[in-house]
Motif scaffolding. Structure first.
Motif, mmCIF file in Angstrom:
data_model
loop_
_atom_site.group_PDB
_atom_site.id
_atom_site.type_symbol
_atom_site.label_atom_id
_atom_site.label_comp_id
_atom_site.label_asym_id
_atom_site.label_seq_id
_atom_site.Cartn_x
_atom_site.Cartn_y
_atom_site.Cartn_z
ATOM 1 N N ARG A 64 36.338 38.890 35.921
ATOM 2 C CA ARG A 64 36.545 40.099 36.236
ATOM 3 C C ARG A 64 35.314 40.731 36.872
ATOM 4 O O ARG A 64 35.268 41.787 37.654
ATOM 5 C CB ARG A 64 36.419 41.104 34.834
ATOM 6 C CG ARG A 64 37.759 40.793 34.104
ATOM 7 C CD ARG A 64 37.910 41.637 32.811
ATOM 8 N NE ARG A 64 36.467 41.707 31.892
ATOM 9 C CZ ARG A 64 36.769 40.775 30.950
ATOM 10 N NH1 ARG A 64 37.876 40.069 30.664
ATOM 11 N NH2 ARG A 64 35.647 40.850 30.098
ATOM 12 N N LEU A 65 34.064 39.934 36.846
ATOM 13 C CA LEU A 65 33.054 40.312 37.527
ATOM 14 C C LEU A 65 33.036 40.175 39.338
ATOM 15 O O LEU A 65 32.232 40.433 39.858
ATOM 16 C CB LEU A 65 31.718 40.090 36.896
ATOM 17 C CG LEU A 65 31.223 40.717 35.639
ATOM 18 C CD1 LEU A 65 30.024 39.758 35.170
ATOM 19 C CD2 LEU A 65 31.034 42.115 35.956
ATOM 20 N N GLY A 66 33.875 39.193 39.491
ATOM 21 C CA GLY A 66 34.045 38.796 40.717
ATOM 22 C C GLY A 66 33.119 37.573 41.159
ATOM 23 O O GLY A 66 32.852 37.397 42.199
ATOM 24 N N ALA A 67 32.640 36.840 40.131
ATOM 25 C CA ALA A 67 31.561 35.910 40.284
ATOM 26 C C ALA A 67 31.992 34.963 41.444
ATOM 27 O O ALA A 67 31.215 34.455 42.139
ATOM 28 C CB ALA A 67 31.412 35.059 39.044
ATOM 29 N N LYS A 68 33.242 34.474 41.641
ATOM 30 C CA LYS A 68 33.671 33.447 42.476
ATOM 31 C C LYS A 68 33.644 33.894 43.974
ATOM 32 O O LYS A 68 33.752 33.139 45.023
ATOM 33 C CB LYS A 68 35.027 32.926 42.205
ATOM 34 C CG LYS A 68 36.225 34.030 42.343
ATOM 35 C CD LYS A 68 37.502 33.209 41.915
ATOM 36 C CE LYS A 68 38.592 34.147 41.972
ATOM 37 N NZ LYS A 68 39.915 33.556 41.460
ATOM 38 N N ASP A 69 33.369 35.229 44.099
ATOM 39 C CA ASP A 69 33.365 35.873 45.272
ATOM 40 C C ASP A 69 31.841 35.812 45.824
ATOM 41 O O ASP A 69 31.495 35.913 46.978
ATOM 42 C CB ASP A 69 33.728 37.321 45.475
ATOM 43 C CG ASP A 69 35.087 37.498 45.062
ATOM 44 O OD1 ASP A 69 36.100 36.408 45.288
ATOM 45 O OD2 ASP A 69 35.505 38.439 44.712
ATOM 46 N N PHE A 70 30.849 35.507 45.234
ATOM 47 C CA PHE A 70 29.603 35.325 45.530
ATOM 48 C C PHE A 70 29.261 33.860 46.285
ATOM 49 O O PHE A 70 29.710 33.014 45.724
ATOM 50 C CB PHE A 70 28.547 35.555 44.296
ATOM 51 C CG PHE A 70 28.398 37.040 44.194
ATOM 52 C CD1 PHE A 70 27.547 38.020 44.708
ATOM 53 C CD2 PHE A 70 29.468 37.503 43.158
ATOM 54 C CE1 PHE A 70 27.645 39.347 44.313
ATOM 55 C CE2 PHE A 70 29.525 38.860 42.993
ATOM 56 C CZ PHE A 70 28.493 39.868 43.541
ATOM 57 N N ASP A 71 28.156 33.817 47.113
ATOM 58 C CA ASP A 71 27.735 32.724 47.511
ATOM 59 C C ASP A 71 27.048 31.663 46.818
ATOM 60 O O ASP A 71 26.948 30.445 46.963
ATOM 61 C CB ASP A 71 27.000 32.737 48.825
ATOM 62 C CG ASP A 71 27.808 33.579 50.150
ATOM 63 O OD1 ASP A 71 29.100 33.263 50.180
ATOM 64 O OD2 ASP A 71 27.356 34.344 50.917
ATOM 65 N N ALA A 72 26.345 32.231 46.034
ATOM 66 C CA ALA A 72 25.337 31.692 44.944
ATOM 67 C C ALA A 72 25.281 32.600 43.693
ATOM 68 O O ALA A 72 25.523 33.646 43.707
ATOM 69 C CB ALA A 72 24.127 31.421 45.342
ATOM 70 N N ALA A 73 24.896 31.764 42.569
ATOM 71 C CA ALA A 73 24.527 32.277 41.483
ATOM 72 C C ALA A 73 23.382 31.678 40.932
ATOM 73 O O ALA A 73 22.946 30.532 40.923
ATOM 74 C CB ALA A 73 25.767 32.099 40.450
ATOM 75 N N VAL A 74 22.622 32.732 39.990
ATOM 76 C CA VAL A 74 21.178 32.211 39.410
ATOM 77 C C VAL A 74 21.424 32.501 38.071
ATOM 78 O O VAL A 74 21.696 33.637 37.614
ATOM 79 C CB VAL A 74 20.047 33.146 40.038
ATOM 80 C CG1 VAL A 74 18.870 32.639 39.345
ATOM 81 C CG2 VAL A 74 20.007 32.906 41.559
ATOM 82 N N VAL A 75 21.298 31.485 37.268
ATOM 83 C CA VAL A 75 21.368 31.704 35.858
ATOM 84 C C VAL A 75 19.826 31.444 35.153
ATOM 85 O O VAL A 75 19.278 30.448 35.214
ATOM 86 C CB VAL A 75 22.092 30.488 35.366
ATOM 87 C CG1 VAL A 75 22.363 30.827 33.611
ATOM 88 C CG2 VAL A 75 23.580 30.322 35.653
#
Length: 210
Positions: free
Chosen positions: A56-67
């Motif tokens: 729902r947050l559109g995470a897969k549209d971002f180039d990178a993710a930082v946990v």
């Protein structure tokens, strides 16, 4: 996308925004979300351990993710797993120890960082006041900034033979009031010059102590 707005995640988010990147910051703590709302373009209060939430947050549209979650190991692992399930291939995750890091890597993290450990090492090397700055690459190799040691003063680098005598390489020189100089064999070293030097950590420490 940055998940977790503690000191590490907050710093990453603010820096990415200053660099002109679009950042979505996520945290479960409403107080932190409110705190960063004025600094970041998009801040959301949500539980990112669930794949549907990330969708729902559109995470897969971002180039990178930082946990950027370190203390809640279970949450950090679940988030990395969910991001990997969504197909993200550039996942950065904060780890608190080697075991945590191995779990994160096996669940899909492509880069694992130890910010507290790295900062602790950096402070330890800077505390002797001979090194002005220090960056370790984790394999006994580092780059340091230091005041030019006395044996080099008044000599061109070709004469001082830093690489042969001290096993370090002078990369550049910063002189007060002047631009950074990339070091060449005829570069003269003057009192007060700051050197950028690369080499093995123990060689850099010995060089700075001369």
């Amino acid at each position: 996308m940055v998940i977790g707005l503690g000191r590490f995640g907050g710093a990453v988010s603010r820096t990415l925004e200053r660099m002109g990147h679009e950042v979505l910051a996520v945290d479960t703590d409403p107080a932190l979300v409110q705190h960063f709302a004025g600094d970041l373009t998009k801040v959301v209060e949500a539980d990112a351990t669930e794949t549907p939430t990330l969708e729902r947050l559109g995470a897969k549209d971002f180039d990178a993710a930082v946990v950027a979650i370190g203390t809640d190991i279970e949450a950090s692992v679940l988030i990395v797993l969910a991001l990997a399930d969504l197909g993200l291939t550039n996942i950065w995750a904060k780890a608190t120890n080697e075991k945590h890091a191995r779990i994160l890597e096996r669940t899909g993290a492509t880069h694992v960082v130890f910010p507290e450990q790295r900062m602790g090492e950096r402070v330890a090397h800077l505390i002797n006041e001979r090194l002005l700055d220090f960056i370790s690459f984790g394999d006994e190799f580092a780059i340091a900034r230091l005041v030019a040691p006395e044996p080099l003063l008044g000599l061109p680098l070709v004469t001082s033979q830093c690489r042969k005598k001290y096993d370090v390489t002078v990369v550049g020189v910063k002189r007060e009031g002047e631009d950074f100089i990339h070091a060449v064999p005829d570069t003269l070293i003057f009192p007060g010059d700051e050197l950028v030097v690369s080499g093995r950590i123990h060689d850099l420490e010995a060089f700075s102590a001369m």
